[in-house]
Design an enzyme around this catalytic site. Structure first.
Site, PDB file in Angstrom:
ATOM      1  N   GLU A 174      12.773 -66.414  23.937  1.00 24.39           N
ATOM      2  CA  GLU A 174      13.429 -65.303  22.904  1.00 24.39           C
ATOM      3  C   GLU A 174      12.420 -64.825  22.046  1.00 24.39           C
ATOM      4  OE1 GLU A 174      17.105 -64.620  22.207  1.00 24.39           O
ATOM      5  OE2 GLU A 174      17.365 -65.516  24.251  1.00 24.39           O
ATOM      6  N   HIS A 250      18.611 -68.455  16.552  1.00 24.65           N
ATOM      7  CA  HIS A 250      17.194 -68.466  16.716  1.00 24.65           C
ATOM      8  C   HIS A 250      16.411 -69.247  15.339  1.00 24.65           C
ATOM      9  CE1 HIS A 250      17.333 -64.504  18.830  1.00 24.65           C
ATOM     10  NE2 HIS A 250      17.177 -65.298  19.600  1.00 24.65           N
ATOM     11  N   CYS A 370      13.824 -60.113  11.916  1.00 25.58           N
ATOM     12  CA  CYS A 370      14.159 -59.893  13.303  1.00 25.58           C
ATOM     13  C   CYS A 370      13.727 -58.255  13.793  1.00 25.58           C
ATOM     14  CB  CYS A 370      15.975 -59.615  13.354  1.00 25.58           C
ATOM     15  SG  CYS A 370      16.782 -61.337  13.135  1.00 25.58           S
TER      16      CYS A 370
HETATM   17  O1  SUG Z   1      19.981 -61.398  20.156  1.00 24.29           O
HETATM   18  N1  SUG Z   1      22.210 -59.323  18.115  1.00 24.29           N
HETATM   19  C1  SUG Z   1      20.788 -59.840  18.486  1.00 24.29           C
HETATM   20  C2  SUG Z   1      20.355 -60.385  17.146  1.00 24.29           C
HETATM   21  C3  SUG Z   1      18.909 -60.672  17.382  1.00 24.29           C
HETATM   22  C4  SUG Z   1      18.295 -61.166  16.187  1.00 24.29           C
HETATM   23  N2  SUG Z   1      17.078 -61.678  15.957  1.00 24.29           N
HETATM   24  C5  SUG Z   1      16.319 -62.645  15.403  1.00 24.29           C
HETATM   25  N3  SUG Z   1      17.074 -63.633  14.896  1.00 24.29           N
HETATM   26  N4  SUG Z   1      15.057 -62.542  15.615  1.00 24.29           N
HETATM   27  C6  SUG Z   1      21.093 -61.351  19.427  1.00 24.29           C
HETATM   28  O2  SUG Z   1      21.829 -62.002  19.169  1.00 24.29           O
HETATM   29  C7  SUG Z   1      24.264 -58.130  18.907  1.00 24.29           C
HETATM   30  C8  SUG Z   1      24.756 -57.035  19.968  1.00 24.29           C
HETATM   31  C9  SUG Z   1      26.071 -56.652  19.733  1.00 24.29           C
HETATM   32  O3  SUG Z   1      26.976 -57.613  19.658  1.00 24.29           O
HETATM   33  O4  SUG Z   1      26.503 -55.433  19.962  1.00 24.29           O
HETATM   34  C10 SUG Z   1      22.786 -58.703  19.304  1.00 24.29           C
HETATM   35  O5  SUG Z   1      22.509 -58.675  20.382  1.00 24.29           O
END
Ligand code: SUG
Length: 446
Positions: A174, A250, A370
Site C-alpha cells: 500500500e 493503514h 493520505c
Molecule cells: O484505500 N478510500 C481509500 C483511502 C486511502 C487513504 N490513504 C491513506 N490512509 N494513506 C482506501 O481505502 C474509498 C473509495 C470508495 O469507497 O468510494 C477509498 O478507496
C-alpha cells in the site's frame, strides 16, 4: 548535501465519488450512499497545496488517473462502443462501474514507496508503485502510477523506477502509507520504517481477525531489496492487529513521522515498548529523537479514526518550526483539539497547527497525509524533476481554472450511467497532460 522534502499531492480526479468500496475503512463504508462534489474536492486539495507553497515549501502535483477504466470493463465482459460498455455495466453491476470510476488515485500516499538517495546503496532515488492488491478499485492504479512517476522523475542518472510487486495478496503493498523516515536532515541518511499489518508466510505472527491487513511483511521486505536500502536505513515493524480491527487500515491512520519526530498512538505497534526501543536503537541522527506517544486516555482509537489526528502532515518550516497540518475534523473533536493544544505547547519540536477543510476526501477515509507522496530530493535531483509538476502561483491559478471549467459539482449514482461523464473526464485529463507536461500517460484516445 542539502535536500528538501517535496510533497506531491494527488489532484482529485473529475469522477470522485463515494461507493463504499473499502472494507475496513470506516469512512468509506459509512458514506457509501452520499453524493460527492468533485469540484469542491479538487479545490479543497488545491487550497492545501497552495497553503504549503505559501509557507515556502516545495509542493508538487500528482495527476489523477483516467476513469472509468474502460479496458478493465471490457476485460470483465462488457462489449461495444464506450457508451455501450458504460450502459451495460450500469445495468449489470452499478457498484462495479463505480469502482471503475473511482478517483482513488488521489491518495498518493498509497501511490508508491520512495527511498531517497541518501539511504540507497547506488545513491539513486528509488520508486516502486504500490500494487494496492487488497481492493479491486485500487488494484487498477499501479500501471498508470508508474507511467506518471516516470513522466515526473524522468532522469536515469538520479531516479530508479521498479515494476510494482506481483499482483497477489501475499505481496499486498500500500506504498508510503505504511512507510515513514526519521532523520535530522532530509539530505542525510535516514531510518526508513516499514510497518506491515501481517505476514503471508509466517503464521506465527498475529493477524487482525475482522478487517484485512493490507500491507504484508513480504511486500515490505521486497521493497527494501528493490530499493537497495542500506541495512542501517531499514527497520520493519508490525502494526498492532487489534487497531486494524478498529478501522486503522493503514499505519498513517495511527502514526506520523517527520525529521526527528515520531508521533504515534500508544496502541500503534505490536509489542510497542520493544518496537520503539528498536526505533531508538536504529536511529542515527545527531539531533535528539522525539517519540511522542499519545495515550488512549487522551485520544481514544475511535477519536483517532474519526478525527484522523495521525493523518496530519508534519512539516519542517524554514524558520526551524514544525507544523502539524491537520484536518478540520481534529478541531471539531474536543478531546483531539485539547490534545493538539497540549502538544504544541509542550517541549517538543511541533509548535504550530493549521487546520484544513478536506471533507470531500475525508468522507472516503483520506486525510491530509493520505493526499501526499513525500519525496526527499537533493538540489541536483530537484533540478531533474519535470518542472511543470511543481506548484507556483500561476500553476495554482491555472489548475483552479482548469478544475472550474471541467468538474461537476454533484455526482450521484445515476450520473454514472451517462457516458458524457467519460468524455468530459478524459477531455479534462487530456488538457491536464499539457499543463503538467506529462506526455501520453493515459491509455485513451479521444
Ligand atoms: O484505500 N478510500 C481509500 C483511502 C486511502 C487513504 N490513504 C491513506 N490512509 N494513506 C482506501 O481505502 C474509498 C473509495 C470508495 O469507497 O468510494 C477509498 O478507496
Amino acid at each position: 548535501m542539502t535536500a528538501v522534502e517535496v510533497n506531491f499531492d494527488g489532484l482529485v480526479g473529475p469522477t470522485h465519488n463515494y461507493a463504499g468500496l473499502s472494507y475496513g475503512n470506516v469512512a468509506s463504508l459509512s458514506n457509501a450512499a452520499s453524493y460527492s462534489n468533485p469540484k469542491e474536492a479538487v479545490l479543497q486539495g488545491l487550497a492545501k497545496m497552495k497553503a504549503m507553497h505559501d509557507l515556502g515549501l516545495t509542493q508538487g502535483v500528482f495527476a489523477p488517473h483516467a476513469r472509468p477504466d474502460i479496458n478493465v470493463l471490457r476485460r470483465l465482459g462488457f462489449t461495444g462502443k464506450d457508451n455501450e460498455v458504460i450502459s451495460k455495466a450500469f445495468k449489470a453491476d452499478p457498484v462495479l462501474l463505480r469502482a471503475c470510476y473511482s478517483a482513488s488515485a488521489m491518495w498518493t500516499a498509497n501511490a508508491a514507496t520512495v527511498s531517497p538517495s541518501a539511504d540507497t546503496l547506488d545513491g539513486k532515488v528509488h520508486f516502486t508503485a504500490a500494487n494496492l492488491n487488497n481492493k479491486f478499485h485500487r488494484s487498477l492504479e499501479p500501471t498508470t502510477t508508474t507511467r506518471l512517476l516516470k513522466a515526473m522523475f524522468n532522469n536515469d542518472s538520479y531516479f530508479s523506477h521498479h515494476e510494482h510487486l506481483p499482483e497477489q495478496g501475499f505481496f499486498g503493498d500500500e506504498g508510503a502509507a505504511n512507510h515513514t523516515r526519521l532523520t535530522d536532515a532530509h539530505g542525510k541518511q535516514g531510518l526508513e520504517l516499514f510497518v506491515f499489518g501481517a505476514s503471508s508466510f509466517n503464521s506465527a505472527l498475529p493477524k487482525p481477525s475482522k478487517f484485512p491487513a493490507r500491507q504484508t511483511l513480504e511486500a515490505s521486505q521486497a521493497i527494501c531489496r528493490l530499493h537497495q536500502l542500506k541495512p542501517s536505513s531499514q527497520l520493519l515493524l508490525q502494526q498492532n492487529p487489534a487497531v486494524i480491527d478498529q478501522g486503522v487500515f493503514h499505519n498513517d491512520v495511527i502514526a506520523v513521522g517527520n525529521a526527528n519526530v515520531l508521533l504515534c498512538h500508544e496502541q500503534a505497534f505490536l509489542n510497542q515498548i520493544d518496537a520503539l526501543k528498536q526505533v531508538r536503537n536504529a536511529y542515527q541522527g545527531d539531533e535528539t529523537l522525539h517519540i511522542i506517544e499519545v495515550p488512549s486516555a487522551k485520544v481514544s482509537i475511535k477519536d483517532a479514526v474519526t478525527s484522523y489526528l495521525f493523518n496530519s502532515q508534519l512539516v519542517s518550516l524554514s524558520n526551524g518550526k514544525m507544523l502539524l497540518v491537520a484536518p478540520q475534523e481534529c478541531h471539531n473533536n474536543s478531546a483531539v483539539n485539547a490534545y493538539i493544544n497540549e502538544l504544541i505547547s509542550a517541549d517538543n519540536p511541533i509548535n504550530q497547527v493549521q487546520f484544513f477543510d478536506l471533507k470531500q476526501s475525508m468522507q472516503n477515509g483520506g486525510g491530509p497525509a493520505c493526499l501526499r507522496l513525500r519525496v526527499a530530493l537533493n538540489q541536483q535531483e530537484l533540478a531533474a524533476v519535470n518542472p511543470a509538476v511543481i506548484l507556483n502561483d500561476s500553476k495554482y491559478q491555472q489548475l483552479c481554472s482548469w478544475a472550474n471549467k471541467h468538474y461537476r459539482d454533484k455526482l450521484s449514482n445515476d450520473d454514472f450511467a451517462d457516458a458524457n461523464l467519460l468524455t468530459e473526464s478524459w477531455q479534462a485529463l487530456d488538457e491536464l497532460t499539457q499543463i503538467l507536461d506529462l506526455g501520453s500517460v493515459y491509455p485513451f484516445q479521444l
